[in-house]
Design a protein around this motif. Structure first.
Motif, short mmCIF file in Angstrom:
data_model
loop_
_atom_site.label_atom_id
_atom_site.label_comp_id
_atom_site.label_asym_id
_atom_site.label_seq_id
_atom_site.Cartn_x
_atom_site.Cartn_y
_atom_site.Cartn_z
N GLN A 388 9.82 2.92 -8.17
CA GLN A 388 8.98 3.58 -9.18
C GLN A 388 9.15 2.91 -10.54
N ASN A 389 10.39 2.56 -10.89
CA ASN A 389 10.62 1.87 -12.16
C ASN A 389 9.93 0.51 -12.19
N TRP A 390 9.98 -0.18 -11.05
CA TRP A 390 9.30 -1.48 -10.97
C TRP A 390 7.79 -1.30 -11.07
N LEU A 391 7.27 -0.29 -10.39
CA LEU A 391 5.84 -0.04 -10.36
C LEU A 391 5.30 0.23 -11.76
N GLU A 392 6.06 0.94 -12.58
CA GLU A 392 5.61 1.26 -13.94
C GLU A 392 5.53 0.03 -14.83
N SER A 393 6.22 -1.04 -14.46
CA SER A 393 6.30 -2.21 -15.35
C SER A 393 5.27 -3.28 -15.03
N ILE A 394 4.57 -3.17 -13.90
CA ILE A 394 3.73 -4.28 -13.46
C ILE A 394 2.31 -4.16 -14.03
N THR A 395 1.66 -5.33 -14.17
CA THR A 395 0.28 -5.42 -14.62
C THR A 395 -0.42 -6.48 -13.77
N PRO A 396 -1.76 -6.52 -13.79
CA PRO A 396 -2.47 -7.58 -13.04
C PRO A 396 -2.08 -8.98 -13.49
N ASP A 397 -1.64 -9.13 -14.74
CA ASP A 397 -1.25 -10.45 -15.22
C ASP A 397 0.16 -10.84 -14.79
N SER A 398 0.98 -9.87 -14.42
CA SER A 398 2.38 -10.16 -14.13
C SER A 398 2.70 -10.18 -12.64
N VAL A 399 1.86 -9.55 -11.81
CA VAL A 399 2.17 -9.44 -10.38
C VAL A 399 0.92 -9.71 -9.55
N PHE A 461 -5.42 -6.37 -7.09
CA PHE A 461 -4.26 -5.72 -7.68
C PHE A 461 -4.25 -4.22 -7.44
N GLU A 462 -5.38 -3.57 -7.69
CA GLU A 462 -5.43 -2.12 -7.53
C GLU A 462 -5.20 -1.70 -6.08
N GLU A 463 -5.70 -2.52 -5.13
CA GLU A 463 -5.47 -2.21 -3.71
C GLU A 463 -4.00 -2.36 -3.37
N GLY A 464 -3.37 -3.44 -3.85
CA GLY A 464 -1.95 -3.63 -3.60
C GLY A 464 -1.11 -2.52 -4.20
N LYS A 465 -1.48 -2.10 -5.41
CA LYS A 465 -0.74 -1.02 -6.07
C LYS A 465 -0.94 0.30 -5.32
N ARG A 466 -2.15 0.52 -4.81
CA ARG A 466 -2.41 1.75 -4.04
C ARG A 466 -1.55 1.78 -2.79
N GLN A 467 -1.50 0.66 -2.05
CA GLN A 467 -0.69 0.61 -0.84
C GLN A 467 0.80 0.80 -1.17
N LEU A 468 1.21 0.23 -2.29
CA LEU A 468 2.60 0.38 -2.71
C LEU A 468 2.92 1.84 -3.02
N GLU A 469 2.04 2.52 -3.71
CA GLU A 469 2.25 3.93 -4.02
C GLU A 469 2.33 4.76 -2.74
N GLU A 470 1.49 4.46 -1.76
CA GLU A 470 1.53 5.17 -0.49
C GLU A 470 2.88 4.96 0.21
N MET A 471 3.40 3.74 0.17
CA MET A 471 4.70 3.48 0.80
C MET A 471 5.81 4.25 0.10
N ILE A 472 5.77 4.27 -1.22
CA ILE A 472 6.79 4.99 -1.98
C ILE A 472 6.73 6.49 -1.69
N ASN A 473 5.52 7.04 -1.68
CA ASN A 473 5.36 8.46 -1.42
C ASN A 473 5.83 8.82 -0.01
N ALA A 474 5.52 7.95 0.96
CA ALA A 474 5.97 8.21 2.35
C ALA A 474 7.48 8.16 2.45
N ALA A 475 8.12 7.21 1.73
CA ALA A 475 9.58 7.11 1.76
C ALA A 475 10.23 8.32 1.08
#
Length: 477
Positions: A388-399, A461-475
């Motif tokens: 979650q901390n990593w997710l808050e720090s990322i942007t389309p320009d950085s990841v 980027f938004e699709e990758g972030k969405r999938q990442l959020e789903e993985m975090i929520n499932a965990a």
């Protein structure tokens, strides 16, 4: 005309679109006429996408148009180099090279002339002599100096290691500076990494170094630039007019001369692949190397994001193995490096990461860049917190998120590249391997590749972030 312009013209005819309509509809202006005639190609891929969209190209043909554009914009030479790096990345599936074929007879020495020194001609004869020499050394070490294009020597070393796992080999690769005509040198250096890395994985008794020459030193043996020596034998070889040629010798003076030459080169050489014996020394190697260089722009490719900066002091104290001597000091150095990364380095870093690597972290609690012996796996709650901390720090320009079928790389691999620095660090069977280079033919090629990587390798980027959020929520459930 060109393949790029031909495909545009074909669709214009099918759709009955005029040059004026294509120019106005895409907003690209009159330069479109040059694209149609094949006298010019767009300077960026955005223009290619606008043309494909306006002409309503099929998905397959829009990809084909991008490929045509890439070939014409970047040139076949660079495209070929990038395919070499694709192969390089696939080496990190960590499968040591296996060979089931032996090209020599155990008693091959009996076929050699009974002379102190004699000449050999032909690739097969040279390889036969190499394998014969390597199979006869017993427990004594072997010393080798080679050029990057002597891939046959690496194959022989791999085979010799399989036949005699305890064989200790010290190998120096002599690198030359990049020049205007160094295209082959770029290929050779990439091929060099391909061959050395699996061999290093396969054995703890293979030691690889590189010697970087600025070209000011005249070679003592301009033709026979590579050699292998033991205490009793020496083989010097190189590329002749039509094939390899070489000298095989039992002459003690000749052998001593080569040993002296090896010692001088060895004193100025650097490890090509280094194996850590101390987990503490490796903890901050990767970060401090880049920090000391004060690099303002860099690209980092890894299967997992760089998660260490998101470990707080509480988390370090909680999961660190306190039985390791000097662990308290290690945490201080580690946190200092992580603070530098968060505040100074991250803003200038583009991370290329895989959702598969994140999924593995959420499942196991293991951080790729850390040795297992240093810490215990993070709890599910803390894994979620770190992500979650990593997710808050990322942007389309950085990841950038790699698509699932891009780069079939396994285990903990990190590549960092800048125009002047290239490092790779990876953990295999709980050992840290690192490669570091400022050699221009390597740094320039990797920077060029990752700077121009095909956008099809990435998820939006938004699709990758969405999938990442789903993985975090499932965990977290």
């Amino acid at each position: 005309m060109s393949d790029f312009s031909d495909l545009i013209s074909t669709y214009m005819k099918q759709s009955r679109v005029t040059g004026t309509e294509l120019s106005d509809g895409t907003g690209l202006g009159k330069v479109v006429y040059k694209y149609i005639k094949g006298t010019r190609v767009p300077s960026c891929i955005d223009a290619v996408e606008k043309i494909a969209d306006y002409l309503n190209m099929t998905y397959a043909d829009s990809l084909l148009l991008k490929d045509y554009w890439k070939n014409e914009h970047f040139g076949a030479e660079r495209i070929a180099l990038w395919s070499q790096i694709d192969k390089f990345l696939k080496h990190f599936q960590i499968t040591p090279v296996q060979s089931d074929v032996c090209l020599f007879e155990p008693n091959a020495f009996s076929h050699f002339p009974d002379k102190d020194m004699f000449y050999l001609n032909g690739d097969l004869n040279i390889h036969q002599a190499i394998l014969t020499l390597l199979s006869s050394v017993g427990d004594e070490p072997v010393y080798a100096v080679m050029q990057p294009d002597d891939s046959g020597l690496q194959e022989c070393l791999i085979m010799a290691k399989k036949l005699n796992p305890s064989l200790e080999i010290f190998n120096i690769i002599s690198l030359l500076p990049r020049t205007n005509g160094a295209d082959s040198s770029i290929y050779n250096n990439l091929n060099l990494l391909h061959s050395v890395i699996p061999l290093t994985f396969a054995s703890d008794t293979y030691h690889s170094y590189y010697y970087y020459s600025d070209g000011s030193i005249k070679e003592k043996w301009p033709l026979h630039a590579s050699y292998i020596i033991t205490s009793r034998y020496a083989l010097m070889f190189g590329n002749g007019d039509d094939s390899m040629s070489g000298i095989f010798s039992r002459d003690k003076n000749f052998i001593d001369d080569l040993h002296n030459n090896f010692t001088k080169m060895f004193q100025e050489s650097r490890p090509l692949i280094s194996l850590s014996t101390s987990p503490l020394s490796q903890m901050n190697l990767y970060y401090s190397t880049v920090q000391n260089k004060m690099i303002s722009k860099r690209i980092q490719f890894s299967m997992q994001p760089c998660l260490c900066p998101y470990l707080s002091q509480d988390l370090c104290s909680k999961y660190l193995n306190i039985d390791i001597p000097g662990s308290k000091k290690m945490v201080e150095v580690f946190l200092s490096n992580m603070d530098y990364y968060r505040n100074a380095m991250k803003s200038s870093t583009r991370e290329i990461i895989s959702l598969a690597g994140i999924r593995r972290f959420l499942k196991t609690g293991r951080i790729d860049e850390l040795l297992d012996e240093l810490y215990t796996p993070l709890s599910v709650e803390d894994r979620v917190l770190v992500m979650q901390n990593w997710l808050e720090s990322i942007t389309p320009d950085s990841v950038s998120f790699l698509s699932s079928d891009a780069f079939p790389v396994q285990y903990g691999l990190t590549i960092t590249t800048t125009p002047s620095l290239f490092t790779t660090a990876f953990i295999y069977e709980n050992k840290v391997y690192t490669f570091y280079s400022e050699e221009p033919t390597i740094t320039g090629t990797f920077w060029d590749y990752f700077s121009n990587i095909d956008e099809r390798r990435f998820l939006p980027f938004e699709e990758g972030k969405r999938q990442l959020e789903e993985m975090i929520n499932a965990a977290a459930k």
